[in-house]
Write an enzyme that holds these catalytic residues in place. Structure first.
Site, PDB file in Angstrom:
ATOM      1  N   GLY A   1      32.217  51.947   7.417  1.00 50.77           N
ATOM      2  CA  GLY A   1      31.880  50.690   6.756  1.00 50.77           C
ATOM      3  C   GLY A   1      30.740  50.840   5.773  1.00 50.77           C
ATOM      4  O   GLY A   1      30.313  49.863   5.170  1.00 50.77           O
ATOM      5  N   CYS A   2      30.238  52.054   5.614  1.00 49.64           N
ATOM      6  CA  CYS A   2      29.171  52.318   4.646  1.00 49.64           C
ATOM      7  C   CYS A   2      29.762  53.027   3.432  1.00 49.64           C
ATOM      8  O   CYS A   2      30.592  53.931   3.581  1.00 49.64           O
ATOM      9  CB  CYS A   2      28.088  53.207   5.259  1.00 49.64           C
ATOM     10  SG  CYS A   2      27.198  52.449   6.619  1.00 49.64           S
ATOM     11  N   ALA A   3      29.345  52.630   2.246  1.00 52.41           N
ATOM     12  CA  ALA A   3      29.810  53.299   1.032  1.00 52.41           C
ATOM     13  C   ALA A   3      29.255  54.724   0.971  1.00 52.41           C
ATOM     14  O   ALA A   3      29.947  55.650   0.575  1.00 52.41           O
ATOM     15  CB  ALA A   3      29.388  52.511  -0.199  1.00 52.41           C
ATOM     16  N   SER A   4      28.007  54.891   1.387  1.00 52.90           N
ATOM     17  CA  SER A   4      27.405  56.214   1.496  1.00 52.90           C
ATOM     18  C   SER A   4      27.730  56.775   2.876  1.00 52.90           C
ATOM     19  O   SER A   4      28.133  56.042   3.769  1.00 52.90           O
ATOM     20  CB  SER A   4      25.886  56.130   1.338  1.00 52.90           C
ATOM     21  OG  SER A   4      25.542  55.542   0.116  1.00 52.90           O
TER      22      SER A   4
END
Length: 143
Positions: free
Chosen positions: A50-53
């Site tokens: 759920g994190c772009a990074s």
């Protein structure tokens, strides 16, 4: 609000900075203070979805007088996100699992204006980190 001394210090330091450019620099500095994870800890099991990074969180537990104490460590491949990891860890690490489950970090982070100054992707990633740590705490409570 149920916070820790480490988080309160971060919130105080942020409040002394006049603009968000200075605050972002401070958040990046916080990320630089995180202890590095090992290569083995940069695993799929520790990765936060759920994190772009890329974000990895490691949960360690030990028995305590008032319940299981959880300690968290983390890392990210992005400097600002690594700083966000440091803030979330300051809020949750070293507390009992039950206390972590009972503490919703998002209103606390909103109280320092953090999420309103993040991109939607970073804000969603921050929410994913909080959810992951609280889920790990819920597992520890039920054990």
């Amino acid at each position: 609000m149920n916070t820790t001394a480490a988080f309160d210090e971060i919130a105080d330091n942020l409040s002394f900075l006049d603009d968000w450019e200075d605050r972002y620099r401070y958040i990046i500095e916080l990320g630089g203070s995180l202890a590095p994870l090992t290569d083995e800890e940069h695993s799929a099991d520790n990765k936060v979805h759920g994190c772009a990074s890329q974000v990895w969180l490691v949960t360690e537990s030990e028995p305590g007088e008032e319940g299981t104490i959880l300690t968290f460590r983390g890392d990210s491949d992005a400097m600002i996100v690594r700083g966000l990891v440091a803030i979330v860890l300051a809020l949750y690490s070293g507390r009992t699992a039950a206390d972590i489950v009972a503490t919703d970090a998002l209103p606390i982070l909103d109280s320092i204006g953090l999420r309103e100054h993040l991109s939607t992707q970073r804000s969603n990633g921050l929410s994913a980190m909080v959810s992951r740590l609280r889920a790990d705490a819920q597992v520890a409570v039920q054990a």
